[in-house]
Design an enzyme around this catalytic site. Sequence first.
Site, mmCIF file in Angstrom:
data_model
loop_
_atom_site.group_PDB
_atom_site.id
_atom_site.type_symbol
_atom_site.label_atom_id
_atom_site.label_comp_id
_atom_site.label_asym_id
_atom_site.label_seq_id
_atom_site.Cartn_x
_atom_site.Cartn_y
_atom_site.Cartn_z
ATOM 1 N N GLU A 1 0.835 -1.219 0.000
ATOM 2 C CA GLU A 1 0.000 0.000 0.000
ATOM 3 C C GLU A 1 0.865 1.262 0.000
ATOM 4 O OE1 GLU A 1 -1.422 1.809 3.427
ATOM 5 O OE2 GLU A 1 -1.141 0.067 4.714
ATOM 6 N N LYS B 1 -3.942 -1.991 14.223
ATOM 7 C CA LYS B 1 -3.136 -1.010 14.965
ATOM 8 C C LYS B 1 -3.580 -0.927 16.419
ATOM 9 C CE LYS B 1 -3.438 2.061 11.626
ATOM 10 N NZ LYS B 1 -3.460 1.370 10.349
#
Length: 314
Positions: free
Chosen positions: A27, A161
């Site tokens: 990404e 995360k």
Amino acid sequence: MSWMNEFAISEEVHAALNEHRPVVALESTIISHGMPFPENLAVAREVEDSVRRNGAVPATIAIQSGKICIGLEAETLERFAQATNVMKCSRRDIPFAITQGLHGATTVSATMILAEMAGIEVFATGGIGGVHRGAESTWDVSADLPEFAQTNVAVVSAGAKAILDLPKTLEYLETAGVPVIGYQTNEFPAFYSRSSGLQLPLSLNTTVDIAAFIHEKRRMNLKGGVLVANPIPALYEIEREKIEPAIERAIAEAARQGISGKELTPFLLKQLNEITSGVSQLANKQLVLHNAAVAAQIAVDLAAIRKKHTFIAL
Ligand code: PSU
Ligand code: MN
């Protein structure tokens, strides 16, 4: 550059896809919004090297002047890492960036979509987006999660995360029917830390087994992605008790400044980097490199399975 379905695909990626050789998608939001220059450029290059060393071809995905790019040339990657006018693009934003001729960095959701369109089945990132803490009042749930329910790409990530609500993120994925496979672990990793205290019902110890799982899911036409949860290497982990106070401080600062929407994740990562004097960013880099290596090995094993099946079919 060669053209395929209106994408600009680099020669290297195009050749690899044509010859059914292993390719790993990467990404670009982590480059443009996840880390500051010049560390972001160093990490982007090292991640590509990590994919190559493990036998696959890296395909960093981004939108350049409204054009979808699958595999960035060295100069483009460098310009991208330095540019400040790059739009963070998730699923909803892709047609906007294209029709307005903008530079766009693709998040996990957008990268999954474009990887699938290009025929790439394995993708490495740092940590996916998920359900934010306090989502019961803010409704902040990353577009990454519903993407996994519909796009056929396996994503290697160090869990979600740590700034997120990890139990809620896992519940969402369970409801959406998304397999979360612990790679050599029974626990959902917490990005900076190897452990979260959350058990994973699915765990596999080899990349061959993960490739077989992906192949079977595709063979059965079970729509949707696979999340491969790969813990950060022990050498670089930050223990949960150590990082948690920093996360709480960063979240409090975001609330104080009224940060929300797509700005929130980049803001929290930047705050954490400042609070920990760069330690969180070093851990982030190391876990991405490790994810890239594991993703490449899965892509290699998947290519081998595909080859065997094609041969038997003949
Ligand atoms: N992982 C990282 N750093 C990042 C991201 C992931 O180590 O910057 C990015 C990914 O692109 C992910 C996005 O899709 O953050 C999630 O943003 P949001 O929470 O706004 O959906
Ligand atoms: Mn959000």
